[in-house]
Scaffold this motif. Structure first.
Motif, PDB file in Angstrom:
ATOM      1  N   GLU A  68      -7.691   0.794  -2.663  1.00 45.01           N
ATOM      2  CA  GLU A  68      -8.072  -0.127  -3.771  1.00 45.01           C
ATOM      3  C   GLU A  68      -8.247   0.769  -5.224  1.00 45.01           C
ATOM      4  N   TRP A 178      -0.718   0.147   2.867  1.00 45.09           N
ATOM      5  CA  TRP A 178      -0.699  -1.402   2.372  1.00 45.09           C
ATOM      6  C   TRP A 178      -1.055  -2.330   3.190  1.00 45.09           C
ATOM      7  N   GLU A 180      -3.272  -4.151   6.380  1.00 40.89           N
ATOM      8  CA  GLU A 180      -4.820  -4.388   7.020  1.00 40.89           C
ATOM      9  C   GLU A 180      -4.485  -3.837   8.448  1.00 40.89           C
ATOM     10  N   TYR A 220      -0.382  -9.357   6.992  1.00 42.31           N
ATOM     11  CA  TYR A 220      -1.283  -8.045   7.082  1.00 42.31           C
ATOM     12  C   TYR A 220      -1.244  -7.297   5.765  1.00 42.31           C
ATOM     13  N   ARG A 222      -2.300  -6.158   2.326  1.00 46.24           N
ATOM     14  CA  ARG A 222      -3.314  -5.773   1.714  1.00 46.24           C
ATOM     15  C   ARG A 222      -3.337  -6.555   0.380  1.00 46.24           C
TER      16      ARG A 222
END
Length: 224
Positions: A68, A178, A180, A220, A222
């Motif tokens: 993030e 990158w 999940e 998946y 992000r």
């Protein structure tokens, strides 16, 4: 040195030269055009961002601690790079790109070092990330300015194969930062996809997925 590393190291300067040629071909008046995939950036901002990517292999050792935080670090580096003239940026790219490639070539295959997102990597995956950045941002610049840019299947395949290399010290592949949790096996499927260009542009969130495995992978990714 592995064959994949050699191929990526040969592809990087070719993609760089194409990108610099594209930058030089753009009408200076188009420097202010918005980049559709990155609406907070102008075309000149995008080119300056690629310059900051090269400089992270030179003297800039800052890395994001979490996925993030990467966007915030990108914004900070961009703010610290004030040049927005396309001709001047092309000259800077031509100086710093080859210099950064030389630094990467000097690393041993198994050297483990920090990368963004709080992870670690080795030279082949990080070289593939830089190749991916040049290819994708060439695509972005062409889209913003009405120019021509092509990503070849061979180039995309190099990035995708490196994306699946295991990380050092038992870490997952670099590109899983990158995704999940649970997306690792879907990332592996991209190495054998029949549409490597589509897989690359899906992974970078530039195009809609074109095959069932890419549809699954897209689920998946992000959020940016």
């Amino acid at each position: 040195m592995t064959e994949l590393r050699q191929e990526i190291e040969a592809a990087l300067p070719r993609a760089h030269e194409r990108f610099v040629s594209l930058v030089r071909s753009v009408d200076p008046a188009s420097a202010v055009r918005t980049v559709p995939a990155c609406p907070d950036w102008s075309a000149a901002d995008l080119v300056a961002h690629v310059l900051t990517v090269y400089r992270r292999a030179l003297g800039d050792r800052r890395r994001s601690a979490t996925p993030e935080e990467t966007a915030a670090l990108n914004a900070q580096c961009l703010a610290e790079t004030p040049e927005r003239g396309l001709a001047a940026l092309a000259d800077l790219l031509d100086a710093d790109g080859p210099a950064s490639f030389a630094v990467l070539r000097s690393f041993p295959d198994d050297l483990s070092f920090r990368f963004h997102g709080g992870t670690r990597t080795t030279v082949t995956p990080v070289s593939a990330v830089i190749l991916g950045e040049v290819l994708i941002h060439g695509y972005d610049l062409a889209e913003a300015t009405g120019s021509d840019w092509a990503i070849t299947p061979d180039e995309a395949s190099l990035v995708l194969h490196a994306a699946n290399l295991p990380g050092p010290d038992g870490l997952p592949p670099l590109f899983t930062m990158w995704l999940e949790p649970g997306g690792e096996t879907l990332l592996a499927a991209t190495a054998a996809t029949g549409d490597p260009v589509g897989a690359l542009t899906t992974l970078y969130r530039r195009t809609a997925p074109t095959t069932p495995e890419l549809v699954a992978l897209a689920g998946y990714l992000r959020p940016l």
